[in-house]
Design a protein around this motif. Structure first.
Motif, PDB file in Angstrom:
ATOM      1  N   PRO A  49     -25.505  57.414  52.891  1.00  0.00           N
ATOM      2  CA  PRO A  49     -24.506  56.781  52.022  1.00  0.00           C
ATOM      3  C   PRO A  49     -23.743  55.691  52.762  1.00  0.00           C
ATOM      4  CG  PRO A  49     -23.709  58.914  52.789  1.00  0.00           C
ATOM      5  CD  PRO A  49     -25.113  58.772  53.295  1.00  0.00           C
ATOM      6  N   GLN A  50     -23.524  54.580  52.069  1.00  0.00           N
ATOM      7  CA  GLN A  50     -22.736  53.475  52.639  1.00  0.00           C
ATOM      8  C   GLN A  50     -21.519  53.258  51.740  1.00  0.00           C
ATOM      9  OE1 GLN A  50     -23.953  49.190  52.252  1.00  0.00           O
ATOM     10  NE2 GLN A  50     -24.249  49.375  54.453  1.00  0.00           N
ATOM     11  N   LYS A  51     -20.339  53.319  52.332  1.00  0.00           N
ATOM     12  CA  LYS A  51     -19.107  53.204  51.555  1.00  0.00           C
ATOM     13  C   LYS A  51     -18.619  51.764  51.500  1.00  0.00           C
ATOM     14  CE  LYS A  51     -17.498  57.922  52.420  1.00  0.00           C
ATOM     15  NZ  LYS A  51     -16.378  58.771  52.912  1.00  0.00           N
ATOM     16  N   GLY A  52     -17.965  51.432  50.397  1.00  0.00           N
ATOM     17  CA  GLY A  52     -17.382  50.101  50.236  1.00  0.00           C
ATOM     18  C   GLY A  52     -16.064  50.212  49.487  1.00  0.00           C
ATOM     19  N   VAL A  67      -3.292  46.765  38.835  1.00  0.00           N
ATOM     20  CA  VAL A  67      -4.285  46.475  39.873  1.00  0.00           C
ATOM     21  C   VAL A  67      -4.783  47.792  40.438  1.00  0.00           C
ATOM     22  CG1 VAL A  67      -4.737  45.306  42.063  1.00  0.00           C
ATOM     23  CG2 VAL A  67      -3.148  44.294  40.413  1.00  0.00           C
ATOM     24  N   VAL A  68      -6.113  47.957  40.485  1.00  0.00           N
ATOM     25  CA  VAL A  68      -6.702  49.236  40.896  1.00  0.00           C
ATOM     26  C   VAL A  68      -7.483  49.089  42.187  1.00  0.00           C
ATOM     27  CG1 VAL A  68      -6.884  49.937  38.491  1.00  0.00           C
ATOM     28  CG2 VAL A  68      -8.872  48.907  39.615  1.00  0.00           C
ATOM     29  N   ASN A  69      -7.642  50.231  42.858  1.00  0.00           N
ATOM     30  CA  ASN A  69      -8.488  50.296  44.043  1.00  0.00           C
ATOM     31  C   ASN A  69      -9.850  50.848  43.632  1.00  0.00           C
ATOM     32  OD1 ASN A  69      -8.762  50.216  47.067  1.00  0.00           O
ATOM     33  ND2 ASN A  69      -9.223  52.357  46.706  1.00  0.00           N
ATOM     34  N   ILE A  70     -10.933  50.191  44.084  1.00  0.00           N
ATOM     35  CA  ILE A  70     -12.294  50.620  43.728  1.00  0.00           C
ATOM     36  C   ILE A  70     -13.035  51.028  44.997  1.00  0.00           C
ATOM     37  CG2 ILE A  70     -14.496  49.916  42.729  1.00  0.00           C
ATOM     38  CD1 ILE A  70     -12.976  47.956  40.960  1.00  0.00           C
ATOM     39  N   ASP A  71     -13.393  52.305  45.076  1.00  0.00           N
ATOM     40  CA  ASP A  71     -14.191  52.814  46.194  1.00  0.00           C
ATOM     41  C   ASP A  71     -15.604  53.088  45.694  1.00  0.00           C
ATOM     42  OD1 ASP A  71     -12.203  53.066  48.363  1.00  0.00           O
ATOM     43  OD2 ASP A  71     -11.246  54.488  47.003  1.00  0.00           O
ATOM     44  N   THR A  72     -16.590  52.636  46.462  1.00  0.00           N
ATOM     45  CA  THR A  72     -17.985  52.783  46.042  1.00  0.00           C
ATOM     46  C   THR A  72     -18.819  53.488  47.112  1.00  0.00           C
ATOM     47  OG1 THR A  72     -18.625  50.627  46.958  1.00  0.00           O
ATOM     48  CG2 THR A  72     -17.875  50.682  44.665  1.00  0.00           C
ATOM     49  N   VAL A  73     -19.911  54.072  46.655  1.00  0.00           N
ATOM     50  CA  VAL A  73     -20.909  54.644  47.562  1.00  0.00           C
ATOM     51  C   VAL A  73     -22.267  54.167  47.083  1.00  0.00           C
ATOM     52  CG1 VAL A  73     -21.981  56.724  48.462  1.00  0.00           C
ATOM     53  CG2 VAL A  73     -19.520  56.694  48.046  1.00  0.00           C
ATOM     54  N   ARG A  74     -23.006  53.520  47.972  1.00  0.00           N
ATOM     55  CA  ARG A  74     -24.383  53.119  47.669  1.00  0.00           C
ATOM     56  C   ARG A  74     -25.285  53.716  48.734  1.00  0.00           C
ATOM     57  NH1 ARG A  74     -21.771  48.360  48.858  1.00  0.00           N
ATOM     58  NH2 ARG A  74     -21.810  47.788  46.662  1.00  0.00           N
ATOM     59  N   MET A  75     -26.502  54.061  48.341  1.00  0.00           N
ATOM     60  CA  MET A  75     -27.446  54.685  49.272  1.00  0.00           C
ATOM     61  C   MET A  75     -28.336  53.606  49.889  1.00  0.00           C
ATOM     62  SD  MET A  75     -26.249  57.643  48.832  1.00  0.00           S
ATOM     63  CE  MET A  75     -27.329  58.578  49.915  1.00  0.00           C
ATOM     64  N   VAL A  76     -28.411  53.609  51.218  1.00  0.00           N
ATOM     65  CA  VAL A  76     -29.250  52.634  51.925  1.00  0.00           C
ATOM     66  C   VAL A  76     -30.245  53.370  52.809  1.00  0.00           C
ATOM     67  CG1 VAL A  76     -27.502  50.826  51.896  1.00  0.00           C
ATOM     68  CG2 VAL A  76     -27.551  52.430  53.797  1.00  0.00           C
ATOM     69  N   GLU A  77     -31.417  52.763  52.949  1.00  0.00           N
ATOM     70  CA  GLU A  77     -32.487  53.379  53.743  1.00  0.00           C
ATOM     71  C   GLU A  77     -32.453  52.827  55.158  1.00  0.00           C
ATOM     72  OE1 GLU A  77     -36.979  52.762  53.232  1.00  0.00           O
ATOM     73  OE2 GLU A  77     -36.569  54.508  51.970  1.00  0.00           O
ATOM     74  N   THR A  78     -32.480  53.711  56.149  1.00  0.00           N
ATOM     75  CA  THR A  78     -32.501  53.296  57.551  1.00  0.00           C
ATOM     76  C   THR A  78     -33.752  53.853  58.211  1.00  0.00           C
ATOM     77  OG1 THR A  78     -31.262  55.248  58.275  1.00  0.00           O
ATOM     78  CG2 THR A  78     -29.992  53.287  57.664  1.00  0.00           C
ATOM     79  N   GLN A  79     -34.173  53.205  59.310  1.00  0.00           N
ATOM     80  CA  GLN A  79     -35.343  53.680  60.027  1.00  0.00           C
ATOM     81  C   GLN A  79     -34.955  53.975  61.470  1.00  0.00           C
ATOM     82  OE1 GLN A  79     -38.167  50.474  59.857  1.00  0.00           O
ATOM     83  NE2 GLN A  79     -37.197  49.325  61.490  1.00  0.00           N
ATOM     84  N   HIS A 133     -22.052  46.291  43.519  1.00  0.00           N
ATOM     85  CA  HIS A 133     -23.492  46.038  43.541  1.00  0.00           C
ATOM     86  C   HIS A 133     -24.264  47.279  43.994  1.00  0.00           C
ATOM     87  CE1 HIS A 133     -27.132  43.637  43.753  1.00  0.00           C
ATOM     88  NE2 HIS A 133     -27.342  44.075  44.979  1.00  0.00           N
ATOM     89  N   LYS A 134     -25.175  47.753  43.120  1.00  0.00           N
ATOM     90  CA  LYS A 134     -26.044  48.906  43.398  1.00  0.00           C
ATOM     91  C   LYS A 134     -25.263  50.164  43.777  1.00  0.00           C
ATOM     92  CE  LYS A 134     -30.193  46.310  44.656  1.00  0.00           C
ATOM     93  NZ  LYS A 134     -31.232  46.055  45.670  1.00  0.00           N
ATOM     94  N   ALA A 135     -24.022  50.267  43.318  1.00  0.00           N
ATOM     95  CA  ALA A 135     -23.216  51.452  43.627  1.00  0.00           C
ATOM     96  C   ALA A 135     -23.680  52.641  42.793  1.00  0.00           C
ATOM     97  CB  ALA A 135     -21.748  51.169  43.365  1.00  0.00           C
ATOM     98  N   GLU A 136     -23.851  53.787  43.440  1.00  0.00           N
ATOM     99  CA  GLU A 136     -24.232  55.007  42.735  1.00  0.00           C
ATOM    100  C   GLU A 136     -23.015  55.831  42.355  1.00  0.00           C
ATOM    101  OE1 GLU A 136     -27.407  57.243  44.337  1.00  0.00           O
ATOM    102  OE2 GLU A 136     -28.607  55.490  44.877  1.00  0.00           O
ATOM    103  N   ARG A 189      -3.503  58.260  39.887  1.00  0.00           N
ATOM    104  CA  ARG A 189      -4.565  58.855  39.075  1.00  0.00           C
ATOM    105  C   ARG A 189      -5.933  58.328  39.517  1.00  0.00           C
ATOM    106  NH1 ARG A 189      -3.305  57.859  32.925  1.00  0.00           N
ATOM    107  NH2 ARG A 189      -2.331  55.941  33.714  1.00  0.00           N
ATOM    108  N   GLU A 190      -6.924  59.208  39.542  1.00  0.00           N
ATOM    109  CA  GLU A 190      -8.272  58.835  39.957  1.00  0.00           C
ATOM    110  C   GLU A 190      -9.256  59.074  38.814  1.00  0.00           C
ATOM    111  OE1 GLU A 190      -9.293  60.999  43.449  1.00  0.00           O
ATOM    112  OE2 GLU A 190      -7.821  59.966  44.731  1.00  0.00           O
ATOM    113  N   PHE A 191     -10.194  58.125  38.657  1.00  0.00           N
ATOM    114  CA  PHE A 191     -11.184  58.214  37.586  1.00  0.00           C
ATOM    115  C   PHE A 191     -12.550  57.809  38.116  1.00  0.00           C
ATOM    116  CE2 PHE A 191      -7.095  57.223  35.674  1.00  0.00           C
ATOM    117  CZ  PHE A 191      -7.001  58.166  34.650  1.00  0.00           C
ATOM    118  N   THR A 192     -13.582  58.327  37.469  1.00  0.00           N
ATOM    119  CA  THR A 192     -14.951  57.885  37.754  1.00  0.00           C
ATOM    120  C   THR A 192     -15.215  56.617  36.953  1.00  0.00           C
ATOM    121  OG1 THR A 192     -15.727  60.126  38.170  1.00  0.00           O
ATOM    122  CG2 THR A 192     -17.391  58.478  37.630  1.00  0.00           C
ATOM    123  N   GLY A 193     -15.668  55.579  37.628  1.00  0.00           N
ATOM    124  CA  GLY A 193     -15.934  54.308  36.972  1.00  0.00           C
ATOM    125  C   GLY A 193     -17.406  54.133  36.653  1.00  0.00           C
TER     126      GLY A 193
END
Length: 485
Positions: free
Chosen positions: A100-103, A63-75, A124-127, A137-141
């Motif tokens: 950047p928005q973390k998940g 079982v792995v942990n998945i950390d994501t970063v997606r870019m969101v536009e704010t005004q 979803h839409k993760a960059e 161990r850490e890897f780029t997914g």
């Protein structure tokens, strides 16, 4: 002499009776004190505890942990202020920022090639995707494939010597069976919870208009934010579900995708990057007694076609809005779910016989099943109000060129609903501002006058059948005509 003989006989009877009673009591006492005879070996609390611990110990490494970063536009937040936005909105529109928005979520490794199953909404839409194994161990997914309909995604990492999970059979799950959930809620790694299967075959809304997740496993094993994408395991240590959703503010209600559904999609996601689904190309709905009456049907059977998708297999053979689908390959269908299941089990490009009823006539079509395209959902804007109909609980006005442009309509026709009276039948049936009424009682509408002609013919407590356009497709809505005091 006779008396003595009788006394001797009575004494013997008494002694015999006493012996029988004594033996009976002895047997009862032995039975009470004896260990219970069970068909299966007795399982102590300690044994159960050890079993759960063994399951966690065996499967947690995969079982792995998945950390994501997606870019969101704010005004600028001041643009939300009605006064500031009105006077200075145009000047400050360009002052937007992309941040950047973390998940975070979970996943589990299914093979040595580094493929990981998780939820689509996790990535979803993760960059950027970082996958952390239990050994640190850490890897780029990289997202290899994803599917919003089933909320599934496959993430790949480049690694070796990977721990794996075994996939089980979710069809064999029973309500009440013990299950174990493993994941990383709130970013806390390797959290294990236990519960039971509370129900099977649950359907829950996705939050996207008209879309529902189907056939979910409901469990009371604690599932929290961050658990999404992690495995739900049976007592054999096999994955039987993908932990997916919770109901906010509810206690002990979580949902998981049955692993048998996931297993059908894995190859498509890995090889094609998407899930291929069989497709007829119709929007369908249940035939209610009210709808059956409007279509002169003796019974509320079959499935009503609310809309036909352009360039779809259904349109290609001539299936139309208002047709009632009765059979598929000579097998009756009496609910949207039955029709979807039957079409879904037919291979893409294979021909199928579809029998419909149209204006009292039975017609058969030979349809070549297609592949379902990806369709983006769009919302509706709220137009202005004009004319009121007390009987229906609706305010409507004609669709003008300006309204059609404002709502993004492909044509200028029909009536737009500008208000729905709270508590009315129209409200109960889910009609909304911005819905477009194309027909009333099978009569096309292009003006408010035509609408009023239909309404004036209605009897109190009767049914009004509307053909409504919303989110780029049409469907029928029967509403009760309200009695006027």
């Amino acid at each position: 002499m006779i008396k003595n003989k009788l006394l001797k006989i009575n004494k013997k009877l008494i002694v015999t009776t006493i012996l029988i009673l004594f033996l009976s009591l002895s047997l009862i006492v032995q039975t009470i004190n004896a260990e219970p005879q069970l068909d299966k070996p007795y399982l102590s609390i300690e044994d159960l505890s050890n079993s759960i611990a063994d399951i966690a110990e065996k499967n947690s490494p995969a079982v792995v942990n998945i950390d994501t970063v997606r870019m969101v536009e704010t005004q600028n937040p001041f643009l939300d202020d009605p006064i500031f936005g009105h006077f200075f909105g145009d000047q400050f529109k360009e002052y937007t920022r992309t941040i950047p928005q973390k998940g975070t979520g979970s996943g589990f490794i299914i093979n040595q090639e580094g493929y990981i199953i998780t939820n689509e909404h996790v990535v979803h839409k993760a960059e950027k995707i970082k996958v952390t194994l239990s050994d640190g161990r850490e890897f780029t997914g990289e997202v290899i494939g994803s599917d919003t309909t089933s909320d599934m995604a496959i993430v790949k990492i480049k690694a070796d010597h990977l721990p794996l999970v075994a996939l089980g059979d979710s069809d064999k799950l029973r309500v009440g069976e013990i299950v174990v959930a493993i994941g990383n809620p709130y970013g806390l790694q390797q959290t294990v919870t236990m519960g039971v299967v509370s129900a099977k075959g649950r359907s829950i809304p996705t939050g996207i208009e008209g879309r529902v997740y189907k056939d979910f496993i409901q469990t009371d094993a604690a599932i929290n934010p961050g658990n999404s994408g992690g495995p739900l395991l049976n007592t054999k240590g096999e994955v039987v579900g993908i932990n997916t959703a919770i109901i906010p503010f509810a206690q002990g209600i979580g949902f998981a995708i049955p692993i048998n559904i996931a297993k059908k999609n894995i190859d498509d996601l890995i090889n094609l990057g998407k899930v291929r689904r069989s497709w007829l190309g119709v929007y369908i709905q249940e035939v209610t007694p009210e709808i059956a009456k409007q279509f002169n049907q003796a019974e509320a059977k079959g499935v009503l076609v609310g809309d036909v998708v352009k360039n779809s297999p259904a349109e290609g053979v001539g299936i139309k809005t208002g047709d009632i689908i009765k059979k598929v390959n000579n097998e009756e269908v009496n609910s949207p779910e039955e029709l979807q299941d039957k079409i879904g089990n037919i291979e893409i490009n294979k021909e199928v016989n579809v029998e419909i009823v149209r204006n009292g006539e039975t017609i058969s079509f030979i349809v070549k099943i297609g592949e379902m395209p990806t369709v983006e959902e769009e919302g509706s804007k709220t137009p202005k109000e004009k004319v009121f109909s007390v009987q229906t609980g609706l305010k409507v006005e004609s669709v003008t060129t300006e309204i059609a442009k404002e709502l993004g309509l492909p044509w200028v026709k029909g009536l737009v609903i500008t208000e729905v009276v709270p508590g009315s039948s129209a409200d109960d049936m889910g009609l909304q501002q911005g819905d477009i009424v194309l027909e009333a009682n099978r009569t096309e509408l292009s003006s408010v006058e035509e609408w009023e002609k239909v309404i004036n013919k209605l009897e109190p407590e009767g049914t009004l059948l509307l053909l409504v356009f919303r989110n780029q497709h049409t469907y029928y809505v029967p509403i009760k005509v309200e009695k006027i005091d």
